[in-house]
Motif scaffolding. Structure first.
Motif, PDB file in Angstrom:
ATOM      1  N   ARG A 259      -9.734   5.733  21.307  1.00 36.26           N
ATOM      2  CA  ARG A 259     -10.212   6.621  22.370  1.00 36.26           C
ATOM      3  C   ARG A 259     -10.328   5.920  23.714  1.00 36.26           C
ATOM      4  O   ARG A 259     -10.006   6.501  24.750  1.00 36.26           O
TER       5      ARG A 259
ATOM      6  N   TYR B 189     -11.810  10.351  14.808  1.00 33.34           N
ATOM      7  CA  TYR B 189     -11.969   9.363  15.878  1.00 33.34           C
ATOM      8  C   TYR B 189     -13.403   9.276  16.397  1.00 33.34           C
ATOM      9  O   TYR B 189     -13.900   8.178  16.648  1.00 33.34           O
ATOM     10  N   CYS B 190     -14.072  10.423  16.543  1.00 34.09           N
ATOM     11  CA  CYS B 190     -15.426  10.407  17.111  1.00 34.09           C
ATOM     12  C   CYS B 190     -16.469  11.024  16.182  1.00 34.09           C
ATOM     13  O   CYS B 190     -17.660  10.932  16.454  1.00 34.09           O
TER      14      CYS B 190
ATOM     15  N   VAL C  92      -6.537  12.714  24.123  1.00 29.01           N
ATOM     16  CA  VAL C  92      -6.319  11.273  24.265  1.00 29.01           C
ATOM     17  C   VAL C  92      -5.122  10.822  23.444  1.00 29.01           C
ATOM     18  O   VAL C  92      -4.220  10.138  23.941  1.00 29.01           O
TER      19      VAL C  92
ATOM     20  N   CYS D  92     -10.469  14.298  21.683  1.00 28.10           N
ATOM     21  CA  CYS D  92      -9.692  13.189  21.105  1.00 28.10           C
ATOM     22  C   CYS D  92      -8.230  13.555  20.966  1.00 28.10           C
ATOM     23  O   CYS D  92      -7.344  12.695  21.096  1.00 28.10           O
TER      24      CYS D  92
END
Length: 334
Positions: free
Chosen positions: A239, A54-55, A88, A85
């Motif tokens: 996110r 995700y990041c 989240v 993440c």
């Protein structure tokens, strides 16, 4: 009796069952009873991602259930989510599993990371509408919970693939529900039989639900193609969300017939209105209840067709027997 869906603040979904003139009038609809429900073992452990999908963070990393454990998700991508993440995505999964599908999961005894906690918290209740308009809340036992009722959004295709303005794309979106005669009778009986009642189906939040769908689609694409196998599009949306949540996520307006699966995933490419090639994931959850199908664009502007492996599509089957209105067998699996 008439049956309709109420949508209040934050699109809180209530199924209102009204007894008009004390006559048993039921709105005809899909009626079926699940007689047997067993999920075979199976699943797939993919190669570790090695960084947060995700990041992009490098660690420490946790494994990612592509479909939540609480929906019998058995596709696992190791070393795929950083702690931030993971918090989240866990929040998005909790909202869908408890607030949107909690009643259904409780009724069918779906598994949970903490099943004792779920049984204590996921109880449901109906609200009896008194003559003065006030509501009286009446708790329901597990065996009184709805057998197969659901309320879920039905989407048009993702806005990213359209030429039209965003408002035109989402104009046909709606909240769809299914309720059976057994469900309505159970709720009326629990409410005393003479009063209109409201039966909760779930809570719908367009931001959280579309981000949940994007989370599943993005995770599946990363697992099947590898983290470096395609240009990422959905990480930031999962996110943080987007003011137009339907830009990446959509679905199919026509609802397919029930199928003997818990969930279905399929990865593929398609062309948009302007000839651009998109990579997308098609998803369906609780397919045996006749639920809607959703799609998410996980990558855009592909210069060439991506070669998909054999496991680009996956279904989680169930052994199930389903009977209809007149006790006829609609389908049997296993």
């Amino acid at each position: 009796m008439s049956t309709y869906l109420l949508a209040g603040p934050n699109l809180r979904c209530w199924l209102a069952v009204l007894d008009e003139h004390e006559q048993n009038k039921y709105e005809e609809g899909p009626i079926f009873e699940v007689l047997m429900l067993r999920t075979p073992s199976g699943g797939y452990l993919f190669d570790p991602a090695g960084r947060c999908i995700y990041c992009g963070a490098g660690g420490p990393l946790t494994r990612e259930h592509i479909v939540p454990f609480g929906l019998f998700g058995d596709l696992v991508l190791p070393a795929a989510s950083c702690r931030g993440c993971q918090e989240v995505t866990s929040g998005l999964e909790t909202f869908v599993l408890k607030r949107m599908l909690g009643v259904t999961r409780t009724k069918y005894g779906f598994r949970s990371q903490n099943s004792r906690k779920r049984r204590r918290q996921d109880g449901a209740s109906i609200r009896r509408i008194e003559r003065d308009g006030s509501r009286t809340e009446i708790p329901l036992e597990t065996d009184q919970l709805p057998f197969h009722s659901w309320a879920l959004p039905v989407f048009n295709t993702p806005a990213l693939a359209w030429q039209a303005p965003y408002e035109d794309v989402v104009r046909d979106d709606k909240l769809e529900f299914r309720v059976g005669r057994d469900d309505a009778e159970t709720a009326l009986e629990a409410g005393g039989g003479l009063h209109p009642i409201e039966m909760p189906v779930g809570v719908y939040d367009p931001q959280k639900f579309t981000r949940f769908l994007a989370k599943v689609a993005h995770g599946y694409a990363c697992a099947v193609l590898g983290v470096d196998g395609f240009p990422h599009l959905l990480g930031e949306f999962v996110r943080s969300g987007h003011e137009q949540p339907r830009i990446f996520v959509g679905g199919e307006l026509d609802i397919e017939e029930p199928r003997p699966t818990i969930y279905e995933l399929a990865l593929g490419t398609t062309l948009a209105w302007n000839g651009q090639r998109f990579l997308g994931v098609r998803m369906r959850f609780l397919s045996f209840l006749g639920t809607p199908t959703y799609t998410a664009v996980v990558s855009e502007h592909l210069e060439q067709e991506i070669e998909l492996p054999d496991h680009a599509a996956y279904e989680k089957p169930i052994k199930v027997t389903v009977k209809g209105r007149n006790d006829e067998v609609l389908f049997r699996s296993g």
